[in-house]
Design a protein around this motif. Structure first.
Motif, mmCIF file in Angstrom:
data_model
loop_
_atom_site.group_PDB
_atom_site.id
_atom_site.type_symbol
_atom_site.label_atom_id
_atom_site.label_comp_id
_atom_site.label_asym_id
_atom_site.label_seq_id
_atom_site.Cartn_x
_atom_site.Cartn_y
_atom_site.Cartn_z
ATOM 1 N N ASP A 107 -8.160 -10.309 0.730
ATOM 2 C CA ASP A 107 -9.362 -11.088 1.030
ATOM 3 C C ASP A 107 -10.601 -10.630 0.262
ATOM 4 O O ASP A 107 -11.297 -11.423 -0.333
ATOM 5 N N ALA A 108 -10.850 -9.321 0.288
ATOM 6 C CA ALA A 108 -12.130 -8.875 -0.249
ATOM 7 C C ALA A 108 -12.041 -7.594 -1.058
ATOM 8 O O ALA A 108 -13.071 -7.041 -1.432
ATOM 9 N N GLY A 109 -10.849 -7.129 -1.316
ATOM 10 C CA GLY A 109 -10.720 -5.877 -2.049
ATOM 11 C C GLY A 109 -10.853 -4.694 -1.111
ATOM 12 O O GLY A 109 -11.672 -4.703 -0.194
ATOM 13 N N ALA A 110 -10.052 -3.676 -1.333
ATOM 14 C CA ALA A 110 -10.089 -2.499 -0.459
ATOM 15 C C ALA A 110 -9.726 -1.269 -1.261
ATOM 16 O O ALA A 110 -8.773 -1.285 -2.029
ATOM 17 N N GLY A 111 -10.489 -0.213 -1.093
ATOM 18 C CA GLY A 111 -10.193 1.038 -1.760
ATOM 19 C C GLY A 111 -9.260 1.865 -0.923
ATOM 20 O O GLY A 111 -8.656 1.389 0.038
ATOM 21 N N ALA A 132 0.845 -1.192 0.000
ATOM 22 C CA ALA A 132 0.000 0.000 0.000
ATOM 23 C C ALA A 132 0.877 1.237 0.000
ATOM 24 O O ALA A 132 1.964 1.246 0.581
ATOM 25 N N LEU A 133 0.401 2.283 -0.659
ATOM 26 C CA LEU A 133 1.082 3.565 -0.698
ATOM 27 C C LEU A 133 0.471 4.489 0.350
ATOM 28 O O LEU A 133 -0.747 4.666 0.390
ATOM 29 N N VAL A 134 1.323 5.055 1.195
ATOM 30 C CA VAL A 134 0.905 6.063 2.167
ATOM 31 C C VAL A 134 1.506 7.395 1.716
ATOM 32 O O VAL A 134 2.726 7.515 1.615
ATOM 33 N N GLU A 135 0.660 8.389 1.452
ATOM 34 C CA GLU A 135 1.141 9.658 0.919
ATOM 35 C C GLU A 135 0.624 10.837 1.739
ATOM 36 O O GLU A 135 -0.545 10.858 2.140
ATOM 37 N N LYS A 160 -3.391 -3.314 7.418
ATOM 38 C CA LYS A 160 -4.771 -3.810 7.469
ATOM 39 C C LYS A 160 -5.407 -3.709 6.088
ATOM 40 O O LYS A 160 -6.171 -4.596 5.673
ATOM 41 N N MET A 161 -5.084 -2.629 5.358
ATOM 42 C CA MET A 161 -5.610 -2.488 4.002
ATOM 43 C C MET A 161 -5.082 -3.592 3.107
ATOM 44 O O MET A 161 -5.828 -4.192 2.311
ATOM 45 N N VAL A 162 -3.761 -3.870 3.193
ATOM 46 C CA VAL A 162 -3.164 -4.917 2.364
ATOM 47 C C VAL A 162 -3.823 -6.263 2.649
ATOM 48 O O VAL A 162 -4.138 -7.030 1.731
ATOM 49 N N ALA A 163 -4.047 -6.553 3.919
ATOM 50 C CA ALA A 163 -4.708 -7.806 4.290
ATOM 51 C C ALA A 163 -6.127 -7.837 3.736
ATOM 52 O O ALA A 163 -6.585 -8.863 3.218
ATOM 53 N N GLY A 164 -6.826 -6.718 3.790
ATOM 54 C CA GLY A 164 -8.179 -6.648 3.256
ATOM 55 C C GLY A 164 -8.204 -6.786 1.752
ATOM 56 O O GLY A 164 -9.093 -7.409 1.181
ATOM 57 N N ALA A 165 -7.196 -6.215 1.088
ATOM 58 C CA ALA A 165 -7.124 -6.311 -0.371
ATOM 59 C C ALA A 165 -6.951 -7.746 -0.811
ATOM 60 O O ALA A 165 -7.474 -8.175 -1.837
#
Length: 275
Positions: free
Chosen positions: A71-75, A19-22, A64-69
């Protein structure tokens, strides 16, 4: 230094899920500026948004976003964080963050940005591969610059830090003539006469960000006499010479200390030259 784009490619190749944090907004006193960013994978990070609790919070949210991506996709998510006692930071400013998963399009965009950044890094030419030259190369290998060590002796280029370019040439002053505008030149060869020739060539460059020569005040005085009387130099050009390099506030003459002081001095000059 190892090019940032190369390190970025290596990170992304080893982290298919990231994930990118900007930093999208920075108000008041903040650790980093707008546009600063970092990449977060389940096992590693690349870059920084300033450290501290702000960064720890962002890493946790990104993972948490990467883990969600997976499993179920995450915006993407947007955060607005006050840098106060509630998160253990006393900067007093406010930071806006955007966190989003890295897809193929974003990966290509990030690599293109890194390649452009590498190409824009300023050049620093270190003339001389002695003890201080090697120490300077080690310092510049860690910095966002394109460092080149220039020597007339092949054996003195052995062991130069990875990521620092080396040039072997019998006519080192030609490197000065061919350098890009805004370059820095630091001269510390084994031969005072050669130092003088290279420095004189560098002082002809009105677009040089920095011209420095290692040595004592006596050496600088000798160079001035030669420069004005023999090399058709001017007082104005001579006034741009920095010698000794790194200043004279610290009396420690160990190569690593000289290199640290000179590297800071040169980076300051490059920043001023770039505006």
């Amino acid at each position: 230094m190892t090019r940032n784009s190369e390190r970025l490619r290596s990170f992304l190749d080893s982290a298919p899920q990231a994930a990118l944090v900007e930093v999208t907004e920075a108000r008041g006193s903040t650790p980093r500026e707008t546009g600063a960013h970092m990449l977060v994978s389940p096992q590693a990070i690349f870059g920084t948004i300033g450290g501290g609790h702000l960064e720890f919070m962002a890493i946790d949210r990104a993972r948490k976003m990467v883990a969600g991506a997976r499993d179920a996709g995450a915006g993407h998510v947007e955060l607005d964080i006050a840098l106060g006692p509630e998160i253990g930071q006393c900067c007093g400013g406010r930071v806006g963050l955007t966190i989003r998963p890295v897809d193929e399009d974003l990966r290509a965009e990030l690599i293109a940005q890194a390649e452009a950044g590498d190409a824009a890094n300023p050049h620093i030419y270190v003339f001389g591969g002695g003890h201080v030259g090697h120490a300077l190369a080690a310092a510049f290998a860690l910095l966002p610059v394109q460092a080149v060590v220039v020597e007339t002796r092949a054996d003195m280029l052995e062991g130069i830090s990875d990521g620092v370019e080396t040039r072997l040439t019998p006519v080192p002053e030609e490197m000065v003539r061919d350098a890009t505008a805004g370059s820095a030149f630091v001269v510390l060869t084994h031969d005072h006469a050669l130092d003088f020739l290279i420095v004189a060539e560098a002082l002809k460059r009105d677009d040089a960000a920095y011209v420095g020569m290692i040595g004592s005040r006596t050496k600088k005085a000798a160079f001035k006499s030669w420069f004005l009387k023999t090399a058709d130099g001017t007082e104005e050009a001579f006034s741009r010479l920095i010698s000794p390099i790194g200043g004279d506030g610290v009396k420690d003459k160990r190569p690593s200390v000289i290199a640290a002081l000179a590297a800071a001095e040169i980076m300051t000059a490059l920043a001023k030259a770039s505006g």
